[in-house]
Design an enzyme around this catalytic site. Sequence first.
Site, PDB file in Angstrom:
ATOM      1  N   ASP A  61      36.747  43.434  39.060  1.00 45.37           N
ATOM      2  CA  ASP A  61      37.456  43.120  40.301  1.00 45.37           C
ATOM      3  C   ASP A  61      38.881  42.652  40.037  1.00 45.37           C
ATOM      4  O   ASP A  61      39.257  42.340  38.899  1.00 45.37           O
ATOM      5  CB  ASP A  61      36.687  42.062  41.094  1.00 45.37           C
ATOM      6  N   GLU A 129      34.514  38.143  39.317  1.00 49.76           N
ATOM      7  CA  GLU A 129      35.080  37.046  38.535  1.00 49.76           C
ATOM      8  C   GLU A 129      36.114  36.264  39.321  1.00 49.76           C
ATOM      9  O   GLU A 129      36.187  35.038  39.222  1.00 49.76           O
ATOM     10  CB  GLU A 129      35.705  37.598  37.247  1.00 49.76           C
TER      11      GLU A 129
END
Length: 454
Positions: A61, A129
Amino acid sequence: MAGPEDPRFDVMGNLHAYLEQTFPRVYSKLDVEKIQKWGLLLTWKGTDEHLKPVVLMAHQDTVPVNPSTIDQWTYPPFDAHLDESGWIWGRGVADCKNTLIGLFAALDRLIEDDFTPTRTIILSSGFDEEIGGHRSAAYLASTIESRYGKDGVALVLDEGFTGVDTAYGVPFARFGMAEKGAVSVQIEVLTTGGHSSVPLSAHTGIGVLAQCITALEAHPATPLLQKGNPLLQQLQCAADHGDVDKQWRRRIRNPKQWKNIGLEMAKQDPIARAFLGTTQAVDLIEGGVKLNALPEYASASVNYRIDFLSSVNSTLEHISSILEPVVADLNLTFSSYGSHPKVDNNVVRLSMVGTSAIEPAPLTPTDGDAWELMAGTTRHIWEGAVVAPSGMVANTDTKYSWPLSRHIYRFVPGSLDLIKNFHTVDERIHIDAHLTGVRFFYKLLRNTEGWQAA
């Protein structure tokens, strides 16, 4: 908290398709598992099952792009534009798709070269994350632990803030051997409302909140250069191997000088300040609904990044100790972490935000087999580099890997001069830095051959 079924994560499917199409050898050679739908766990089984595996990490991400800043980008943030000078521009190219793609590229080349690992190699890639890793990294780490046991991994390597650059007159490669903790608190002020033409006291609720914030900012944690802090270890390496002033070298080697050195560094450099103690940042504030109405509610949220050698509890206690006398002087009730839950007016409430508490990470040893593997590989790629400990002032997915290994490293395998603008406008990486990262991962895995760590 939205789970992996949330449709906002579906874009990860496009990334997975790209990875499989671009690296078909990796997908055919390694065992590929999907954890929590979008988490990737790739395992290349070694020939000796008695050896602990190595775990390499990179998240999928990115942080979003603020729509109001899109016109400030030199190239569109999601075009991954490669310019004529070799720069790749785009959100996530530095944090940390360079690492993710670099790992896949290194694995692909190892397969092409008929490499057979003796030690099992694992690639662990989460998809959240940037919002804590609760949905993926936590499950990836627990899956690995269920298979290899507590302390069952020889080495964990993930993203970091430090890489290779010139410092103290020489090339310096800095490994993140520690990671600061974190906690956020909310301060809420509940006071009686009314018309603003008749204030009920010297301070409205917003004024009370301002007094609290002012007190916190007037009493920050003292920056401290002390034994165990990775910055001190880095400075000691610079004293031993850097091109530095003789007087500075003597000061670094004298423990009686550390306090003053720390204060001087913190005053001169906000990055050094972050390494030397707990930091606080008032990031959110809210209060009032109308210009002629006394505010009945006001709040602020404050984020703390906790010193490598401190703890969540000591940070929370410090905050409470600063606010308590301020609230008492204002003749209000202080509800510290739920101490007065039934008081709902003329009260200042201090609470911890949700699941924001993260203890500082265990310190990674700066000697032993894992250190020698990392340091030796780094010196091979960057000849003449001084390898030194450093730390991570933000948080990574490695916080879920603490049970897996004592040997956790956070490192950007590239020149920081060629990796720019993490999390902001014009994020970019030079192709040379990316290719050097691929070489580093390739060599690191090659060097596990014959590596005799348990």
